[in-house]
Design an enzyme around this catalytic site. Sequence first.
Site, PDB file in Angstrom:
ATOM      1  N   GLU A   1       0.832  -1.214   0.000  1.00 22.26           N
ATOM      2  CA  GLU A   1       0.000   0.000   0.000  1.00 22.26           C
ATOM      3  C   GLU A   1       0.867   1.265   0.000  1.00 22.26           C
ATOM      4  OE1 GLU A   1      -2.434  -1.519   3.269  1.00 22.26           O
ATOM      5  OE2 GLU A   1      -4.200  -1.064   2.057  1.00 22.26           O
TER       6      GLU A   1
ATOM      7  N   GLU B   1      -3.732  -9.745   3.362  1.00 27.58           N
ATOM      8  CA  GLU B   1      -4.506  -9.507   4.588  1.00 27.58           C
ATOM      9  C   GLU B   1      -5.611 -10.533   4.794  1.00 27.58           C
ATOM     10  OE1 GLU B   1      -3.518  -7.227   2.421  1.00 27.58           O
ATOM     11  OE2 GLU B   1      -2.927  -5.376   3.430  1.00 27.58           O
TER      12      GLU B   1
HETATM   13  C1  3H9 Z   1      -1.525  -5.303   6.869  1.00 28.18           C
HETATM   14  O1  3H9 Z   1      -0.529  -4.931   6.303  1.00 28.18           O
HETATM   15  C2  3H9 Z   1      -2.760  -4.465   7.050  1.00 28.18           C
HETATM   16  C3  3H9 Z   1      -2.755  -3.200   6.209  1.00 28.18           C
HETATM   17  O2  3H9 Z   1      -3.359  -3.440   4.963  1.00 28.18           O
HETATM   18  C4  3H9 Z   1      -3.578  -2.115   6.835  1.00 28.18           C
HETATM   19  C5  3H9 Z   1      -3.150  -1.643   8.163  1.00 28.18           C
HETATM   20  C6  3H9 Z   1      -3.958  -0.437   8.605  1.00 28.18           C
HETATM   21  N1  3H9 Z   1       4.374  -7.849  11.702  1.00 28.18           N
HETATM   22  O3  3H9 Z   1       7.931 -15.352   8.478  1.00 28.18           O
HETATM   23  P1  3H9 Z   1       9.296 -15.162   9.047  1.00 28.18           P
HETATM   24  C7  3H9 Z   1       7.856 -11.590  12.149  1.00 28.18           C
HETATM   25  S1  3H9 Z   1      -1.609  -6.857   7.549  1.00 28.18           S
HETATM   26  C8  3H9 Z   1       5.082  -8.235  12.779  1.00 28.18           C
HETATM   27  O4  3H9 Z   1       9.833 -16.230   9.914  1.00 28.18           O
HETATM   28  P2  3H9 Z   1      10.408 -15.227   6.393  1.00 28.18           P
HETATM   29  C9  3H9 Z   1       7.594 -13.077  12.320  1.00 28.18           C
HETATM   30  O5  3H9 Z   1       6.619 -13.322  13.306  1.00 28.18           O
HETATM   31  C10 3H9 Z   1       0.008  -7.543   7.273  1.00 28.18           C
HETATM   32  N2  3H9 Z   1       5.962  -9.265  12.743  1.00 28.18           N
HETATM   33  O6  3H9 Z   1      10.373 -14.789   7.921  1.00 28.18           O
HETATM   34  C11 3H9 Z   1       8.963 -13.576  12.698  1.00 28.18           C
HETATM   35  O7  3H9 Z   1       9.157 -13.261  14.074  1.00 28.18           O
HETATM   36  P3  3H9 Z   1       9.975 -14.222  15.034  1.00 28.18           P
HETATM   37  C12 3H9 Z   1       0.169  -8.047   5.896  1.00 28.18           C
HETATM   38  C13 3H9 Z   1       6.114  -9.897  11.593  1.00 28.18           C
HETATM   39  O8  3H9 Z   1      11.630 -14.635   5.839  1.00 28.18           O
HETATM   40  C14 3H9 Z   1       9.908 -12.680  11.874  1.00 28.18           C
HETATM   41  O9  3H9 Z   1       9.137 -11.518  11.532  1.00 28.18           O
HETATM   42  N3  3H9 Z   1       1.445  -8.703   5.751  1.00 28.18           N
HETATM   43  C15 3H9 Z   1       5.400  -9.550  10.439  1.00 28.18           C
HETATM   44  O10 3H9 Z   1      10.158 -16.690   6.280  1.00 28.18           O
HETATM   45  C16 3H9 Z   1      10.383 -13.326  10.583  1.00 28.18           C
HETATM   46  O11 3H9 Z   1       9.247 -13.787   9.854  1.00 28.18           O
HETATM   47  C17 3H9 Z   1       1.599 -10.044   5.903  1.00 28.18           C
HETATM   48  O12 3H9 Z   1       0.655 -10.753   6.152  1.00 28.18           O
HETATM   49  C18 3H9 Z   1       4.491  -8.463  10.514  1.00 28.18           C
HETATM   50  N4  3H9 Z   1       3.781  -8.056   9.456  1.00 28.18           N
HETATM   51  O13 3H9 Z   1       9.125 -14.550   5.715  1.00 28.18           O
HETATM   52  C19 3H9 Z   1       2.985 -10.580   5.748  1.00 28.18           C
HETATM   53  N5  3H9 Z   1       5.762 -10.389   9.419  1.00 28.18           N
HETATM   54  O14 3H9 Z   1      11.341 -14.244  14.459  1.00 28.18           O
HETATM   55  C20 3H9 Z   1       3.351 -11.487   6.907  1.00 28.18           C
HETATM   56  C21 3H9 Z   1       6.683 -11.218   9.939  1.00 28.18           C
HETATM   57  O15 3H9 Z   1       9.890 -13.567  16.353  1.00 28.18           O
HETATM   58  N6  3H9 Z   1       4.714 -11.943   6.852  1.00 28.18           N
HETATM   59  N7  3H9 Z   1       6.909 -10.943  11.228  1.00 28.18           N
HETATM   60  O16 3H9 Z   1       9.307 -15.561  14.957  1.00 28.18           O
HETATM   61  C22 3H9 Z   1       5.179 -12.874   5.992  1.00 28.18           C
HETATM   62  O17 3H9 Z   1       4.471 -13.323   5.119  1.00 28.18           O
HETATM   63  C23 3H9 Z   1       6.590 -13.355   6.149  1.00 28.18           C
HETATM   64  O18 3H9 Z   1       6.975 -13.057   7.466  1.00 28.18           O
HETATM   65  C24 3H9 Z   1       7.610 -12.732   5.166  1.00 28.18           C
HETATM   66  C25 3H9 Z   1       9.040 -13.148   5.610  1.00 28.18           C
HETATM   67  C26 3H9 Z   1       7.313 -13.253   3.760  1.00 28.18           C
HETATM   68  C27 3H9 Z   1       7.539 -11.221   5.188  1.00 28.18           C
END
Ligand code: 3H9
Length: 717
Positions: free
Chosen positions: A117, A137
């Site tokens: 976004e 999301e």
């Molecule tokens: C959103 O954006 C809403 C908006 O539209 C509007 C808002 C108003 N936040 O997965 P990994 C942590 S909703 C906080 O193992 P990878 C994860 O828990 C969001 N923490 O790494 C982990 O922590 P820990 C939409 C987060 O390389 C560490 O980072 N976005 C977040 O295999 C490493 O993560 C998503 O849904 C976060 N957003 O994969 C994306 N993301 O080490 C969600 C990750 O303590 N994330 N962490 O266990 C992912 O898909 C994967 O984490 C990503 C990296 C592909 C980014």
Amino acid sequence: MTNSLDAALTMNASDVVTCIISGQILQVTINNPPVNALGVEVRRGLLAAIAAADANVDVKLVLIVGAGRNFIAGADIREFGKPPLAPSLTEVCNRIEACGKPVLAAIHGAALGGGLEIALASHYRLALSGAKLGLPEVQLGLMPGAGGTQRMPRLIGVKAALDLILSGRHLGAEEALALGLIDRVGRSSDALAEGLAYAQELLATAAPLRRTRDATALADSAANATAIAAARVATAKNARGLFSPLKIIEAVEASFSRSSPQSFEDGLQLERTLFVACMDSPQRAGLIHAFFAERQVLKSPETRAAQPRTLTEVGVVGGGTMGAGIAVALLDAGLSVIMVERDAVALTRGLANVEKVYDGLIAKGRLSAEAKAATMSRFSASLAYASLARVDLVIEAVFEDMAVKQAVFAELDQVCKPGAILATNTSYLDIDAIAASVSRPADVIGLHFFSPANIMKLLEIVVPTGVAPEVVATAFALAQKCRKVPVRAAVCDGFIGNRILAVYRKAADAMMEDGASPYQIDQVLRDFGYPMGPYQVADLAGGDIGWATRKRQAVTRNPNARYVQIADRLCERGWFGQKTGRGYYLYADGARTGTRNPEVEAIISTERERAGIVPRTFTDAEILRRYMAAMINEGANVVHQRIALRPLDVDVALLYGYGFPRYRGGPMHYADTVGLPSVLADIEAYAKEDPLFWQPSPLLVELVARGANFASLNSAE
Ligand code: 3H9
């Protein structure tokens, strides 16, 4: 530099957003490890950076990049469910779009959710080849909440936007370029260098401000309406029970259906209202619990303490359905696999089982013959245990019988090299006893795959008392290689999943004998969100397997425990479910969906009479409460006895191995949402009928007494 930019630099002392002027370019770097989530400090830093750019006459263009492995992974999920902190992400995106200088987003790694976004609000976008762009999301029970539902359709059209937002899938840079989501693909691996180069070009051509809110992909109103109608039909069919998909469609529809000049602002406002409704839904809490839980399960005492051993070559003993499925899972992970069977017939069948999986993929167009050949070149088969002399790991998947398993382990003990890991795929048997039967118990572990092993995500890593930590760490590494979700379990009958399953199936059988029909029970569980009810699952799995286990356990069964015999009556007739064309359901001509089997209802009546039971009616709500109470209570026992490390491990096992609906977060999370006092009260009430079965778990009793919940134990480990 002007004072404003100085102010921005001062405000950036937290280091999550840093600003550097490079010629006419303000280079804004987001540096918020691990994934540059858009926490409040990042949002504040971005607002300050844009304000500084606007205020500085020397700055002609703003370049936004991410430090580390990603551009921005999205909103900071850890802030969800807490009081919102200003500025909102919507405000930040609007401010970026309103900037008086062109803003360029240079993307590498993940640009997801709020991260994309931010890019959509920028005026120009470039992404490196390996980038992953998406609005995922929906997978968290949410919808884009910072303009994504309004800007995306304006940029790439309603149909493509709906596809992206409703699926939550990730796009590569090339596809994003083809859709018009980005302007350029950067070929090098340096987002900053690519961004600076593109920025220079934009400056040289005096590229104009180009606001996505003014983009024109919504021009074809008939096509827009058709896309919305089609999405509503598909969503009703595919996203049964989910809250956010219909809200997404409503928000995207608002991107074109409002005709006033303020329509963009109107759309944003509707998006906000719908986003808040999603945020407040229990589904959001369940799905975000699942997101964190599936990352937490990767952390165990052994993975923290030890390094995994190297795995290159792996042996599989047994070529039945399970052994072949495991072989495929290992081959798909890039490992070399040797299958060993006891005779030529069994070995030929094992090979055929493996071939069948790949031929099925070729028939569906998902694999080429060349790719199959390349994979099969890493596969070999043998009748001699001696051929396992070089393997780093061997997984035994032979008949579920202690003497048979111990005989296999004795052979492995003879031939395998020192340091080789000896694993069993047993579902129930005592792995401590298997380990005790060999000269190297520290190398013995349980790897409990679920059928079909090449598809099911769950892998229970069963840890006997004497196993070496690095063997456990290797099992976790193997799970990641095979793209499985590992859950650590200690040794007991059935480990985590099957032990809990046995208990809630008993609760279901008791309800069936007391008056509920298997069809009502199945319907209740489907309405709860399961893809299938327990009796459909029994028919799919094949009744003969459970029957054999029940016969084996007959001698040790507590004679005072209630034993419902209905399943035995079906098996005695040779009705083993789908594979025999009839079980609880009838499967005409090999059909995979069954119809009610009236003879089963007659058998149930006879069984009720035999047991002296006068059938009563059950409401759907009571069926659900009893089924869940049994599952939660045994889940609590499993945690209490340290079979599972934490309640979240139970949740992940049931989500990935047993079809528990993900949006409910797993049984322990669900129990917290229902309230543990209410679950305990149910169990105590049911105990009046059958005190032997309904014994409240000591952990449940303790948590209720302390006013605590299961979630409080998840952070303790
Ligand atoms: C959103 O954006 C809403 C908006 O539209 C509007 C808002 C108003 N936040 O997965 P990994 C942590 S909703 C906080 O193992 P990878 C994860 O828990 C969001 N923490 O790494 C982990 O922590 P820990 C939409 C987060 O390389 C560490 O980072 N976005 C977040 O295999 C490493 O993560 C998503 O849904 C976060 N957003 O994969 C994306 N993301 O080490 C969600 C990750 O303590 N994330 N962490 O266990 C992912 O898909 C994967 O984490 C990503 C990296 C592909 C980014």
